[in-house]
Design a protein around this motif. Structure first.
Motif, PDB file in Angstrom:
ATOM      1  N   VAL A   7       0.871  -1.310  -0.250  1.00 56.84           N
ATOM      2  CA  VAL A   7       0.371   0.023  -0.053  1.00 56.84           C
ATOM      3  C   VAL A   7       1.084   1.534  -0.202  1.00 56.84           C
ATOM      4  N   GLY A   8       1.867   1.359   0.788  1.00 53.60           N
ATOM      5  CA  GLY A   8       2.467   2.698   1.179  1.00 53.60           C
ATOM      6  C   GLY A   8       3.597   2.767  -0.318  1.00 53.60           C
ATOM      7  N   LYS A   9       4.294   1.634  -1.284  1.00 45.95           N
ATOM      8  CA  LYS A   9       4.416   1.813  -2.390  1.00 45.95           C
ATOM      9  C   LYS A   9       3.621   2.179  -3.385  1.00 45.95           C
ATOM     10  N   ILE A  10       2.432   1.941  -3.151  1.00 50.94           N
ATOM     11  CA  ILE A  10       1.586   2.440  -4.162  1.00 50.94           C
ATOM     12  C   ILE A  10       1.183   3.625  -4.343  1.00 50.94           C
ATOM     13  N   TYR A  11       1.096   4.270  -2.938  1.00 54.87           N
ATOM     14  CA  TYR A  11       0.285   6.136  -2.579  1.00 54.87           C
ATOM     15  C   TYR A  11       1.980   6.602  -3.002  1.00 54.87           C
ATOM     16  N   SER A  12       3.013   6.450  -2.378  1.00 56.65           N
ATOM     17  CA  SER A  12       4.638   6.847  -2.677  1.00 56.65           C
ATOM     18  C   SER A  12       4.385   6.593  -4.472  1.00 56.65           C
ATOM     19  N   THR A  13       4.000   6.176  -4.547  1.00 58.32           N
ATOM     20  CA  THR A  13       4.438   5.783  -5.991  1.00 58.32           C
ATOM     21  C   THR A  13       3.637   6.798  -7.349  1.00 58.32           C
ATOM     22  N   LEU A  14       2.807   7.269  -6.721  1.00 59.99           N
ATOM     23  CA  LEU A  14       1.392   7.815  -6.968  1.00 59.99           C
ATOM     24  C   LEU A  14       1.566   9.723  -6.623  1.00 59.99           C
ATOM     25  N   ARG A 266      -2.655  17.669  11.352  1.00 64.46           N
ATOM     26  CA  ARG A 266      -1.709  16.244  10.019  1.00 64.46           C
ATOM     27  C   ARG A 266      -0.970  16.591  10.007  1.00 64.46           C
ATOM     28  N   SER A 267       0.525  16.561   9.998  1.00 63.23           N
ATOM     29  CA  SER A 267       1.495  16.379   8.477  1.00 63.23           C
ATOM     30  C   SER A 267       1.541  15.298   7.657  1.00 63.23           C
ATOM     31  N   ILE A 268       0.878  15.931   6.591  1.00 64.14           N
ATOM     32  CA  ILE A 268       1.186  13.882   5.986  1.00 64.14           C
ATOM     33  C   ILE A 268       2.543  14.740   4.628  1.00 64.14           C
ATOM     34  N   ASP A 269       3.152  15.588   4.987  1.00 66.40           N
ATOM     35  CA  ASP A 269       4.413  15.279   3.451  1.00 66.40           C
ATOM     36  C   ASP A 269       5.221  14.412   3.718  1.00 66.40           C
ATOM     37  N   LEU A 270       5.990  13.396   4.474  1.00 69.87           N
ATOM     38  CA  LEU A 270       6.588  12.061   4.381  1.00 69.87           C
ATOM     39  C   LEU A 270       5.944  11.232   3.750  1.00 69.87           C
ATOM     40  N   ASP A 271       6.694  10.493   2.779  1.00 74.47           N
ATOM     41  CA  ASP A 271       6.771   9.767   1.164  1.00 74.47           C
ATOM     42  C   ASP A 271       5.875   8.449   2.841  1.00 74.47           C
ATOM     43  N   SER A 272       4.190   8.320   1.184  1.00 78.45           N
ATOM     44  CA  SER A 272       3.609   7.587   1.701  1.00 78.45           C
ATOM     45  C   SER A 272       4.022   6.061   2.519  1.00 78.45           C
ATOM     46  N   ARG A 273       5.402   5.340   1.921  1.00 72.10           N
ATOM     47  CA  ARG A 273       6.578   4.369   2.221  1.00 72.10           C
ATOM     48  C   ARG A 273       6.325   3.915   4.112  1.00 72.10           C
ATOM     49  N   VAL A 274       6.554   5.506   3.938  1.00 68.49           N
ATOM     50  CA  VAL A 274       6.943   5.841   5.674  1.00 68.49           C
ATOM     51  C   VAL A 274       5.376   6.025   7.039  1.00 68.49           C
ATOM     52  N   LYS A 387      -2.640   8.365   8.062  1.00 68.99           N
ATOM     53  CA  LYS A 387      -3.042   7.367   6.527  1.00 68.99           C
ATOM     54  C   LYS A 387      -4.155   7.981   5.991  1.00 68.99           C
ATOM     55  N   LYS A 388      -4.895   8.330   6.103  1.00 71.65           N
ATOM     56  CA  LYS A 388      -6.277   8.732   5.278  1.00 71.65           C
ATOM     57  C   LYS A 388      -6.379   9.552   4.558  1.00 71.65           C
ATOM     58  N   LEU A 389      -5.552  10.456   5.206  1.00 72.50           N
ATOM     59  CA  LEU A 389      -5.625  12.294   4.989  1.00 72.50           C
ATOM     60  C   LEU A 389      -4.784  11.730   3.432  1.00 72.50           C
ATOM     61  N   LYS A 390      -3.675  11.179   4.118  1.00 75.03           N
ATOM     62  CA  LYS A 390      -2.441  11.250   3.330  1.00 75.03           C
ATOM     63  C   LYS A 390      -2.973   9.972   2.055  1.00 75.03           C
ATOM     64  N   ARG A 391      -4.095   9.501   1.888  1.00 76.33           N
ATOM     65  CA  ARG A 391      -4.526   8.584   0.635  1.00 76.33           C
ATOM     66  C   ARG A 391      -5.060   9.455  -0.182  1.00 76.33           C
ATOM     67  N   ILE A 392      -6.471  10.507   0.582  1.00 73.75           N
ATOM     68  CA  ILE A 392      -6.789  10.933   0.491  1.00 73.75           C
ATOM     69  C   ILE A 392      -6.478  11.871  -0.863  1.00 73.75           C
TER      70      ILE A 392
END
Length: 446
Positions: A7-14, A266-274, A387-392
């Motif tokens: 999941v982290g890899k997918i959102y990180s790539t996108l 909520r800070s969401i600027d980290l890579d999704s994989r993190v 996680k939710k905020l980052k994905r959205i």
């Protein structure tokens, strides 16, 4: 069910503005929409012409530079026994170059760095040359495709028109052939004759590599447009493409990141994989995060070379580990060891430290501790929200760009063909019909 790693890899790539994957998604959506629009508003000639233009260009755009670079790596660099994986930017800082050799994970990497350090001028020249040649060859490939497409479309239209004329001549007299409705309509319209500073950003960023190629493509499309209809179509298409592929994505993501902090703290600027990793939760729980942040803070104000040494001497530091997970620090294949052939952006590693510190502070000051007396439940809820905020944010960003390029822009181009209340036919076909009608007239008059 997908693992947190997947999941982290997918959102990180996108969500990665330096990745070719989201660019390819946007371009495919744009190409499909424009091709469908061309078939809908035009005919088979226009649809096929658009298909060749969009998907042929896409293949060259995405794979041209990497393919030509790879060929040069396997031929020129290999023949000179220079490792193309060594990042030339390492040579800018003599202290970091020496430390890169010192901390090399194995003899092969150490030898590669030593060879390059002995032939620095040659290696710099070859690297710049590789970038220039691969870019020029990619642009030349596109020009070749354009010439082929124009000729192929013209040949297909001429062939069908001449075949239709031949059939009419076979079935009717010469007079009836010249006054047939299809030919007559064309004939009447032809009363007249048809008339290393900034450079390194582009060298080492896959996305900025493409910007150079796209600049050439846009210029070629506008200057070589076959008629006004062709030109206006490219003005709309190219303007929207540049806006949504290269600029809007970053701005949209920044908007969501800013909104997440202002509205939800909520800070969401980290890579999704993190953000998606189990390691982050564990580091919060066992105190590793706090300790690692303190360790890294001790070198934050030191020189780049000193920070580089700290990174290599403290590979288990959580900040360093998350920089690896974010691909800021490249590792040797099938190993956790840092591959010192690659350039390390000290600023980006510092950024990971600041972002983790901000996230840790936000958790400490969140009201979740009051709502969930159990510390672990409070942490789980906090990370779930992040996680939710980052994905959205990632999904909305991609959705907005894909929707604009795949639906809105093609719809605008279709609508432009109905300007004036009447549908405009494919101008290239009309121009060829006029040309053939004029040539037929000239033959008859002789």
């Amino acid at each position: 069910m997908l693992s947190p790693v997947t999941v982290g890899k997918i959102y990180s790539t996108l969500g990665n503005n330096n990745s070719l994957v989201p660019l390819a998604m946007k371009d495919v959506a744009n190409s499909l929409g424009l091709t469908a629009g061309s078939y809908a508003v035009g005919d088979k000639y226009e649809g096929k012409d658009r298909f060749m233009d969009e998907f042929g260009t896409q293949a060259i755009w995405l794979f041209g530079i990497p393919a030509y670079k790879k060929i040069l790596d396997l031929t020129l660099f290999k023949s000179l026994k220079l490792d193309p994986k060594v990042d030339v930017r390492i040579l800018k800082n003599k202290d970091i170059l020496e430390k890169a050799k010192k901390f090399a994970a194995n003899d092969e990497i150490a030898k590669s760095l030593e060879n390059v350090s002995k032939k620095q001028s040659l290696f710099k020249g070859l690297t710049i040359g590789k970038f220039a040649v691969s870019t020029l060859l990619t642009i030349a490939s596109y020009w070749g495709l354009t010439k082929y497409r124009h000729k192929a479309t013209e040949a297909a239209i001429k062939k069908d028109i001449l075949l239709k004329q031949q059939e009419e001549k076979t079935q009717n007299s010469a007079k009836s052939a010249m006054t047939s409705p299809a030919f007559s309509a064309v004939h009447k319209q032809n009363a007249k004759k048809p008339s290393f500073t900034g450079l390194q950003d582009f060298m080492f960023s896959p996305v900025k590599n493409l910007m150079i190629v796209d600049g050439a493509i846009t210029t070629e499309r506008l200057t070589q447009a076959r008629n006004k209809q062709d030109f206006m179509g490219y003005v709309i298409k190219e303007g929207a493409f540049w806006g949504f592929v290269y600029f809007a994505g970053q701005r949209i993501q920044e908007h969501f990141e800013d909104k997440s902090e202002r509205k939800y703290n909520r800070s969401i600027d980290l890579d999704s994989r993190v953000i998606e990793s189990e390691e982050l939760k564990k580091a919060f729980k066992d105190g590793t995060l706090k300790n690692s942040l303190k360790e890294f803070d001790s070198v934050m104000d030191k020189s780049d070379a000193e920070i580089y040494e700290f990174i290599n001497n403290n590979k288990d530091n959580f900040v360093v580990q998350m920089a690896k997970k974010s691909d800021i620090l490249k590792t040797v294949k099938d190993s956790d060891a840092i591959d010192t052939r690659y350039y390390v952006s000290i600023g980006q590693v510092k950024g990971v430290n600041r972002k983790l510190a901000k996230l840790e502070e936000q958790f400490e000051h969140s009201k979740l501790h009051q709502k969930f007396p159990n510390e672990e439940k409070a942490l789980n809820e906090f990370l779930k929200q992040v996680k939710k905020l980052k994905r959205i944010s990632v999904l909305k960003n991609i959705g907005a760009c894909v929707g604009a390029l795949g639906i809105a822009v093609p719809a605008l181009m279709v609508a432009s063909r109905y300007a004036g209340g009447k549908k405009q036919d494919f101008q290239v076909k009309k121009d060829i019909e006029k040309q053939l009608a004029f040539e037929a007239d000239q033959k008859q008059s002789k």
